[in-house]
Write an enzyme that holds these catalytic residues in place. Sequence first.
Site, PDB file in Angstrom:
ATOM      1  N   HIS A  64       0.825  -1.209   0.000  1.00 22.73           N
ATOM      2  CA  HIS A  64       0.000   0.000   0.000  1.00 22.73           C
ATOM      3  C   HIS A  64       0.865   1.267   0.000  1.00 22.73           C
ATOM      4  O   HIS A  64       1.246   1.787   1.032  1.00 22.73           O
ATOM      5  CB  HIS A  64      -0.926   0.002   1.221  1.00 22.73           C
ATOM      6  CG  HIS A  64      -2.018   1.028   1.143  1.00 22.73           C
ATOM      7  ND1 HIS A  64      -3.360   0.725   1.238  1.00 22.73           N
ATOM      8  CD2 HIS A  64      -1.978   2.368   0.962  1.00 22.73           C
ATOM      9  CE1 HIS A  64      -4.078   1.813   1.126  1.00 22.73           C
ATOM     10  NE2 HIS A  64      -3.254   2.842   0.966  1.00 22.73           N
ATOM     11  N   HIS A  87       1.206   4.971  -2.561  1.00 20.28           N
ATOM     12  CA  HIS A  87       0.671   5.713  -3.714  1.00 20.28           C
ATOM     13  C   HIS A  87       1.828   6.313  -4.494  1.00 20.28           C
ATOM     14  O   HIS A  87       2.655   7.030  -3.927  1.00 20.28           O
ATOM     15  CB  HIS A  87      -0.287   6.807  -3.235  1.00 20.28           C
ATOM     16  CG  HIS A  87      -1.524   6.261  -2.583  1.00 20.28           C
ATOM     17  ND1 HIS A  87      -2.716   6.109  -3.252  1.00 20.28           N
ATOM     18  CD2 HIS A  87      -1.733   5.790  -1.324  1.00 20.28           C
ATOM     19  CE1 HIS A  87      -3.622   5.584  -2.426  1.00 20.28           C
ATOM     20  NE2 HIS A  87      -3.044   5.375  -1.250  1.00 20.28           N
ATOM     21  N   ASP A 108       1.998   8.755  -6.554  1.00 20.77           N
ATOM     22  CA  ASP A 108       2.091  10.222  -6.512  1.00 20.77           C
ATOM     23  C   ASP A 108       2.165  10.766  -5.080  1.00 20.77           C
ATOM     24  O   ASP A 108       2.245  11.976  -4.876  1.00 20.77           O
ATOM     25  CB  ASP A 108       0.936  10.872  -7.290  1.00 20.77           C
ATOM     26  CG  ASP A 108      -0.407  10.258  -6.953  1.00 20.77           C
ATOM     27  OD1 ASP A 108      -0.461   9.363  -6.089  1.00 20.77           O
ATOM     28  OD2 ASP A 108      -1.425  10.679  -7.547  1.00 20.77           O
ATOM     29  N   GLY A 121     -10.198   7.277  -2.179  1.00 18.71           N
ATOM     30  CA  GLY A 121     -10.891   8.565  -2.119  1.00 18.71           C
ATOM     31  C   GLY A 121     -11.693   8.727  -0.849  1.00 18.71           C
ATOM     32  O   GLY A 121     -11.648   7.877   0.043  1.00 18.71           O
ATOM     33  N   HIS A 142      -9.909   0.686  -0.572  1.00 16.02           N
ATOM     34  CA  HIS A 142      -9.732   1.510   0.622  1.00 16.02           C
ATOM     35  C   HIS A 142     -11.069   1.505   1.367  1.00 16.02           C
ATOM     36  O   HIS A 142     -12.082   1.967   0.828  1.00 16.02           O
ATOM     37  CB  HIS A 142      -9.422   2.967   0.252  1.00 16.02           C
ATOM     38  CG  HIS A 142      -8.001   3.238  -0.118  1.00 16.02           C
ATOM     39  ND1 HIS A 142      -7.404   2.717  -1.226  1.00 16.02           N
ATOM     40  CD2 HIS A 142      -7.055   4.012   0.492  1.00 16.02           C
ATOM     41  CE1 HIS A 142      -6.151   3.156  -1.305  1.00 16.02           C
ATOM     42  NE2 HIS A 142      -5.904   3.941  -0.273  1.00 16.02           N
ATOM     43  N   GLU A 197     -11.058   3.181   6.646  1.00 16.41           N
ATOM     44  CA  GLU A 197      -9.926   4.051   7.011  1.00 16.41           C
ATOM     45  C   GLU A 197     -10.484   5.200   7.853  1.00 16.41           C
ATOM     46  O   GLU A 197     -10.170   5.324   9.028  1.00 16.41           O
ATOM     47  CB  GLU A 197      -9.220   4.587   5.760  1.00 16.41           C
ATOM     48  CG  GLU A 197      -8.055   5.514   6.091  1.00 16.41           C
ATOM     49  CD  GLU A 197      -7.441   6.169   4.850  1.00 16.41           C
ATOM     50  OE1 GLU A 197      -8.057   6.146   3.764  1.00 16.41           O
ATOM     51  OE2 GLU A 197      -6.331   6.750   4.997  1.00 16.41           O
ATOM     52  N   HIS A 227      -6.266  -0.219   4.654  1.00 14.45           N
ATOM     53  CA  HIS A 227      -6.486   0.278   6.028  1.00 14.45           C
ATOM     54  C   HIS A 227      -7.418  -0.647   6.830  1.00 14.45           C
ATOM     55  O   HIS A 227      -6.954  -1.505   7.533  1.00 14.45           O
ATOM     56  CB  HIS A 227      -6.996   1.728   6.043  1.00 14.45           C
ATOM     57  CG  HIS A 227      -6.108   2.665   5.289  1.00 14.45           C
ATOM     58  ND1 HIS A 227      -4.964   3.181   5.826  1.00 14.45           N
ATOM     59  CD2 HIS A 227      -6.180   3.161   4.015  1.00 14.45           C
ATOM     60  CE1 HIS A 227      -4.369   3.966   4.920  1.00 14.45           C
ATOM     61  NE2 HIS A 227      -5.078   3.961   3.820  1.00 14.45           N
ATOM     62  N   ASP A 274       1.960   4.129   2.805  1.00 20.12           N
ATOM     63  CA  ASP A 274       0.914   4.975   2.224  1.00 20.12           C
ATOM     64  C   ASP A 274       1.507   6.119   1.385  1.00 20.12           C
ATOM     65  O   ASP A 274       1.475   6.061   0.173  1.00 20.12           O
ATOM     66  CB  ASP A 274      -0.016   5.526   3.316  1.00 20.12           C
ATOM     67  CG  ASP A 274      -1.434   5.757   2.823  1.00 20.12           C
ATOM     68  OD1 ASP A 274      -1.709   5.418   1.661  1.00 20.12           O
ATOM     69  OD2 ASP A 274      -2.269   6.258   3.600  1.00 20.12           O
ATOM     70  N   ASP A 275       2.038   7.160   2.054  1.00 17.41           N
ATOM     71  CA  ASP A 275       2.540   8.327   1.316  1.00 17.41           C
ATOM     72  C   ASP A 275       3.799   8.881   1.991  1.00 17.41           C
ATOM     73  O   ASP A 275       3.725   9.749   2.866  1.00 17.41           O
ATOM     74  CB  ASP A 275       1.469   9.427   1.284  1.00 17.41           C
ATOM     75  CG  ASP A 275       0.200   8.974   0.588  1.00 17.41           C
ATOM     76  OD1 ASP A 275       0.176   8.923  -0.644  1.00 17.41           O
ATOM     77  OD2 ASP A 275      -0.767   8.630   1.307  1.00 17.41           O
TER      78      ASP A 275
HETATM   79 ZN   LIG Z   1      -3.968   4.768   0.467  1.00 18.73          ZN
END
Ligand SMILES: [Zn+2]
Length: 361
Positions: free
Chosen positions: A34, A36, A38, A193, A220, A223, A244, A302-303
């Site tokens: 998991h 992303h 971007d 989203g 997703h 979460e 999540h 995640d990010d």
């Molecule tokens: Zn995510």
Amino acid sequence: MNRLIAVLSKSRKLKSFIRMASSFKEGLCRVELHCHLDGCCRPETIWNIAKRRGMMDALPGNTLEEFLTELRVSGSGTLAKFLHSFEIYMPVLKGDRVGIKEIATELCQDKMNDGAVYFEATYCPHFLSDDNLTTEEVVQLVNEGFKEGEKKFGVKARSILCMIRDKPEWCREMVELCDKYRSEGVVGIGIAGDESVALEIDFYQGVKEAIERNICRTIHAGESGPASNVQEAIEVFKAQRVGHGYHCVEDDNVYELVKKTGVHLEVCPTSSNVLGNVSPDWTKHPAIRFAKDNVNFSLNTDDTLHFNNSLQTEEDIAMKYFGMSKEDIITARVYAAEATFLPEGEKRELVEHVKKFSVSV
Ligand SMILES: [Zn+2]
């Protein structure tokens, strides 16, 4: 000699040996499911692309450090800042052929440095396309970037194309692109989203189509949204994985369903805490229960661009706050390997690889 090799290479045994010897890079033992694309790029890369494209005005701050303070999120009430930060830098990446390929290749290097031998990155090609670059071209560029990264850094990279909850009009195209590029590195479809947005019929039709075409699914859910979203992901979308899933613990029936089905939960500790999707008190994190009950889950970033985290920091958190031992960490890595969307043979090989190289965490 050439003839001998030709004869030998026909042997199934040798073929399988060649595959065993070359598929996964020695020493690396983490698996990430998991992240992303971007949300995991390097800030300096965005900065340099903006310079090259003459778009520095689009970025806040006069220096890379000042820009970074706008992107990094920590403390409470950061969800708005987190969402806003994408709006800040995505125009810089949008439509930039060189940049899109570059962030994909760099992600392989970053994951290698974080000890990952395999990862699956999620993205929505619409967010990277513009009038001069189609969504299909975006997918091709990411595939090329991953292939290059795999060759250079030895980390195997695959992608998941993501439907976005408030963009039902993109669903159909996501399914088509997943199907068309499944042999080029696209291994699954997802939904991401804002969970407070009710899903339109397009998502149900899209996922139904994906199921019929045997495209793997990760949704997703749970979460920020309720346990019922996790239930829907399992029962309606037949998801093999849930992104999540924390709030499944709030409904005993749904939690039982998670345990009974063995659906894989992609837990992202820092993300869940920083974005306020779970209690700020680490001792109340749902993953403590997941670990205790031997729920099928993994640890993910995640990010990284926003959270400044890594697989290493997430494992450290799990050992510090979730009561997980070194053996539990290895189990989570193996669960991740088993939950990948790789073909069965490659998956088995990855599982064995992770076990072999995870001896000393
Ligand atoms: Zn995510």
